[in-house]
Design a protein around this motif. Sequence first.
Motif, PDB file in Angstrom:
ATOM      1  N   VAL A 109      23.364  38.475  23.657  1.00  0.00           N
ATOM      2  CA  VAL A 109      23.901  39.810  23.360  1.00  0.00           C
ATOM      3  C   VAL A 109      22.793  40.752  22.901  1.00  0.00           C
ATOM      4  N   GLU A 110      21.876  40.258  22.056  1.00  0.00           N
ATOM      5  CA  GLU A 110      20.780  41.097  21.582  1.00  0.00           C
ATOM      6  C   GLU A 110      19.870  41.519  22.730  1.00  0.00           C
ATOM      7  N   ASN A 111      19.576  40.592  23.665  1.00  0.00           N
ATOM      8  CA  ASN A 111      18.768  40.957  24.831  1.00  0.00           C
ATOM      9  C   ASN A 111      19.467  42.023  25.666  1.00  0.00           C
ATOM     10  N   ALA A 112      20.787  41.868  25.851  1.00  0.00           N
ATOM     11  CA  ALA A 112      21.533  42.846  26.649  1.00  0.00           C
ATOM     12  C   ALA A 112      21.494  44.217  25.987  1.00  0.00           C
ATOM     13  N   LEU A 113      21.597  44.268  24.668  1.00  0.00           N
ATOM     14  CA  LEU A 113      21.547  45.554  23.970  1.00  0.00           C
ATOM     15  C   LEU A 113      20.172  46.200  24.073  1.00  0.00           C
ATOM     16  N   LYS A 114      19.124  45.397  23.913  1.00  0.00           N
ATOM     17  CA  LYS A 114      17.772  45.957  23.893  1.00  0.00           C
ATOM     18  C   LYS A 114      17.289  46.365  25.276  1.00  0.00           C
ATOM     19  N   TYR A 115      17.543  45.489  26.278  1.00  0.00           N
ATOM     20  CA  TYR A 115      16.976  45.743  27.610  1.00  0.00           C
ATOM     21  C   TYR A 115      17.965  46.403  28.562  1.00  0.00           C
ATOM     22  N   GLY A 116      19.201  46.602  28.129  1.00  0.00           N
ATOM     23  CA  GLY A 116      20.189  47.269  28.982  1.00  0.00           C
ATOM     24  C   GLY A 116      20.691  48.551  28.379  1.00  0.00           C
ATOM     25  N   SER A 117      19.847  49.192  27.581  1.00  0.00           N
ATOM     26  CA  SER A 117      20.288  50.391  26.854  1.00  0.00           C
ATOM     27  C   SER A 117      20.585  51.569  27.767  1.00  0.00           C
ATOM     28  N   ASN A 118      20.137  51.515  29.028  1.00  0.00           N
ATOM     29  CA  ASN A 118      20.428  52.622  29.952  1.00  0.00           C
ATOM     30  C   ASN A 118      21.904  52.690  30.299  1.00  0.00           C
ATOM     31  N   GLY A 119      22.608  51.582  30.156  1.00  0.00           N
ATOM     32  CA  GLY A 119      24.007  51.555  30.576  1.00  0.00           C
ATOM     33  C   GLY A 119      24.996  51.984  29.531  1.00  0.00           C
ATOM     34  N   LYS A 120      24.558  52.177  28.278  1.00  0.00           N
ATOM     35  CA  LYS A 120      25.392  52.677  27.189  1.00  0.00           C
ATOM     36  C   LYS A 120      26.422  51.671  26.673  1.00  0.00           C
ATOM     37  N   HIS A 121      26.690  50.611  27.388  1.00  0.00           N
ATOM     38  CA  HIS A 121      27.595  49.582  26.872  1.00  0.00           C
ATOM     39  C   HIS A 121      27.308  48.250  27.566  1.00  0.00           C
ATOM     40  N   ILE A 122      27.745  47.177  26.935  1.00  0.00           N
ATOM     41  CA  ILE A 122      27.657  45.834  27.528  1.00  0.00           C
ATOM     42  C   ILE A 122      29.024  45.180  27.443  1.00  0.00           C
ATOM     43  N   ASP A 123      29.271  44.208  28.300  1.00  0.00           N
ATOM     44  CA  ASP A 123      30.536  43.475  28.315  1.00  0.00           C
ATOM     45  C   ASP A 123      30.290  42.034  27.879  1.00  0.00           C
ATOM     46  N   VAL A 124      31.060  41.577  26.903  1.00  0.00           N
ATOM     47  CA  VAL A 124      31.022  40.178  26.451  1.00  0.00           C
ATOM     48  C   VAL A 124      32.378  39.567  26.786  1.00  0.00           C
ATOM     49  N   THR A 125      32.366  38.570  27.675  1.00  0.00           N
ATOM     50  CA  THR A 125      33.606  38.004  28.201  1.00  0.00           C
ATOM     51  C   THR A 125      33.636  36.505  27.967  1.00  0.00           C
ATOM     52  N   VAL A 126      34.805  36.000  27.573  1.00  0.00           N
ATOM     53  CA  VAL A 126      35.039  34.562  27.460  1.00  0.00           C
ATOM     54  C   VAL A 126      36.185  34.204  28.378  1.00  0.00           C
ATOM     55  N   THR A 127      35.964  33.218  29.227  1.00  0.00           N
ATOM     56  CA  THR A 127      36.996  32.719  30.142  1.00  0.00           C
ATOM     57  C   THR A 127      37.439  31.363  29.655  1.00  0.00           C
ATOM     58  N   ALA A 128      38.740  31.182  29.477  1.00  0.00           N
ATOM     59  CA  ALA A 128      39.271  29.939  28.914  1.00  0.00           C
ATOM     60  C   ALA A 128      39.331  28.855  29.967  1.00  0.00           C
ATOM     61  N   SER A 129      39.162  27.626  29.519  1.00  0.00           N
ATOM     62  CA  SER A 129      39.297  26.463  30.386  1.00  0.00           C
ATOM     63  C   SER A 129      40.760  26.199  30.657  1.00  0.00           C
ATOM     64  N   GLN A 130      41.045  25.617  31.813  1.00  0.00           N
ATOM     65  CA  GLN A 130      42.415  25.273  32.161  1.00  0.00           C
ATOM     66  C   GLN A 130      42.851  23.935  31.580  1.00  0.00           C
ATOM     67  N   GLY A 131      41.891  23.200  30.963  1.00  0.00           N
ATOM     68  CA  GLY A 131      42.215  21.893  30.394  1.00  0.00           C
ATOM     69  C   GLY A 131      42.114  20.793  31.414  1.00  0.00           C
ATOM     70  N   GLY A 132      41.963  19.559  30.915  1.00  0.00           N
ATOM     71  CA  GLY A 132      41.832  18.409  31.797  1.00  0.00           C
ATOM     72  C   GLY A 132      40.396  18.082  32.093  1.00  0.00           C
ATOM     73  N   PRO A 133      40.116  16.799  32.395  1.00  0.00           N
ATOM     74  CA  PRO A 133      38.724  16.389  32.619  1.00  0.00           C
ATOM     75  C   PRO A 133      38.103  16.971  33.865  1.00  0.00           C
ATOM     76  N   ASN A 134      38.934  17.426  34.831  1.00  0.00           N
ATOM     77  CA  ASN A 134      38.393  17.961  36.085  1.00  0.00           C
ATOM     78  C   ASN A 134      38.335  19.484  36.093  1.00  0.00           C
ATOM     79  N   SER A 135      38.655  20.114  34.974  1.00  0.00           N
ATOM     80  CA  SER A 135      38.622  21.573  34.924  1.00  0.00           C
ATOM     81  C   SER A 135      37.173  22.059  34.844  1.00  0.00           C
TER      82      SER A 135
END
Length: 462
Positions: A341-367
């Motif tokens: 996140v710190e790298n994105a803020l420092k080196y992506g300052s031209n974009g005015k914002h950054i996106d931090v996304t978490v995608t949940a696992s579906q569960g199970g050993p094969n997920s």
Amino acid sequence: MSIVDAPQELMMPEEQNEQIKPVSPLTRFREARWLLVAAAALGTAAVAGYEVPAGPAIGGWVFLALIAAFVPRRPRSRILQVAKQSGMRRMWPGTGMKLTVDALPAPCFIADSRGITRYVNRAAGAVYGSVKPGDPLSFSLRAPSLLEAFDRVCTAGASEKITWVEKVPTEAYFEASLSPIYMPVPTADTRLPRLPDFVLVVISDLTEQRRLERMRTDFVANASHELRTPLASLAGFIETLQGPAREDPEARDRFLQIMFEQAGRMRRLIDDILSLSRIELKAHVKPANKVDLVEIARHTSDALAPLARELGMEIKTHFPDVETMVVGDRDELIQVAENLVENALKYGSNGKHIDVTVTASQGGPNSPGAMLSVRDYGEGIAEEHVPRLTERFYRVDVDSSRALKGTGLGLAIVKHILTRHRSRLEIDSTVGKGSEFRVRFPSADAMALADGVPSSERIEYD
């Protein structure tokens, strides 16, 4: 025969160490009964047919009986018993040898000249798991150089010491000492060459030692180079303050501010080197706790919100409504998220914002497991630089990195933490459109059921 091709044999697990008991005169007399019967028959025939006096014949038989009863001798059956016991001693190590090997703290194997495991001490059982006597040694120790050295020791009868490297699950260094063991054989001709009855294999783990050596080497090679510039700056400013700028308050304040920044740069550099070294020392230890990836990402976003405001940026978060559990060390995963996140803020300052996304696992050993994504909309990274981003002290733009207080170790730390967590770092960047750093974690169920782990260099770039 190579020990790799040695057949598996099942033999008696207990050796026969019984001593030959003293034999009584009655037992000797009984063992020689047929010889005495034959002598009596011959004496009777001599007395009856050849008129031999009965007295000398009887005296001779009595003398022969006394010799049979009181003179020690080794019947063939007892010679065979001694030979059998000697063969068993060469087939299975003795109790004293087992106790000695068990007292050694290092993993030890005793194998015969055909490569069949005859004994495994407690340390080896704890490290190598289900190893049992009767299995070929190659079932436990699969290093080709070690098996070749074992063959040479069995053939030449000379001790050897070898080292080898294993790459999976993490890079590990080992050393093996192989020593021949000869069982005493009283009847053998010592002038004739003999093959060893057993070979003692002692395994030493050199991983920690090699990592410490590498840490010292890296510190001297890299840190000295990185520290040279701020040290030169400090020395130059101090010399100026002691000379021409001694009475110049404005120059003194400006120089002191620069000196403070250079000192902070050296402090950050040393902190990152020590942090990287600590992570490397734990690279082979799997994390055991379950942590919520959403909580880690939210904590990181809140902690870096002041930096975002200072840079005129905004952190936009996209989190699922449920917990996203992964197996990991909370402090280390927070360090990963903060670096990205710190790298994105420092080196992506031209974009005015950054996106931090978490995608949940579906569960199970094969997920596919959970994913943390950090997306910026800055200048992006040229394609030729992407594969080298996780190298130590590698910078796409040295001047801008130093101006933003970067040490060149952030992504190297991320790489080593993710290696320990059996996770992958994927980088997708386009010049002029920004970069996306994705961290894919295996699900908690998959980590619990996994037999093996990916290579220590399992970091992919898209």
